[in-house]
Design an enzyme around this catalytic site. Structure first.
Site, PDB file in Angstrom:
ATOM      1  N   GLY A  43       0.817  -1.221   0.000  1.00 20.37           N
ATOM      2  CA  GLY A  43       0.000   0.000   0.000  1.00 20.37           C
ATOM      3  C   GLY A  43       0.845   1.262   0.000  1.00 20.37           C
ATOM      4  CB  CYS A  44       3.706   2.317   2.077  1.00 17.48           C
ATOM      5  SG  CYS A  44       2.809   2.251   3.646  1.00 17.48           S
ATOM      6  CB  THR A  45       5.180   0.296  -2.756  1.00 17.31           C
ATOM      7  OG1 THR A  45       6.098  -0.141  -1.750  1.00 17.31           O
ATOM      8  CG2 THR A  45       5.886   0.378  -4.098  1.00 17.31           C
TER       9      THR A  45
END
Length: 151
Positions: A43-45
């Site tokens: 998700g952060c990527t």
């Protein structure tokens, strides 16, 4: 958590290159500060890469970007290099910036409760006032959320 109308705290931290980063570096400019739970997770990527891919559109609106998580400088550097991220990522291992914005606290995931980072983005105007807070971040189209919510 800080809210619309609040003055941005004078935060300070160290980015993935070991540089000191503070709000004063952006005083008089529009700033997007995005908090994400953990570098190099899916998700952060997706979120960071969406912001990277739309950086020109954000810059055209006058926005500067700063990411923040509790990861180490080394982990932030690996994340930035692997994904070619062109903006500073603050390594807030002591949670100073996280606490200043109020995004560290209890979370639930798969029935388990724990303390962690609430994925949240703050949009700050040239006067240092928060004009928008995005709490329901869509990781794959976050830049669109920022551009559509501009005040």
């Amino acid at each position: 958590m800080l809210k619309v109308g609040d003055k941005v705290p004078d935060f300070k931290g160290i980015d993935q290159e070991g540089n000191d980063i503070s709000y004063q570096d952006y005083a008089g400019k529009k700033l997007v500060v995005f908090f994400y739970p953990k570098a190099s997770t899916p998700g952060c990527t997706a979120e960071a890469c969406d912001l990277r891919d739309n950086e020109n559109a954000l810059k055209a609106q006058g926005y500067y970007l700063v990411g923040v998580s509790a990861d180490s400088v080394k982990r932030q550097k690996n994340f930035a290099e692997k994904n070619n991220l062109p903006f500073p990522l603050i390594a807030d291992e002591n949670h100073d910036v996280l606490n200043a914005f109020g995004v560290w606290g209890p979370k639930k995931f798969m029935g388990r409760e724990f303390d962690g980072i609430h994925r949240t983005t703050f949009i700050i105007d040239e006067n240092g006032i928060i004009t928008d807070v995005i709490e329901k971040v869509k990781t794959k189209e976050h830049a669109k959320q920022i551009l559509e919510n501009k005040k």
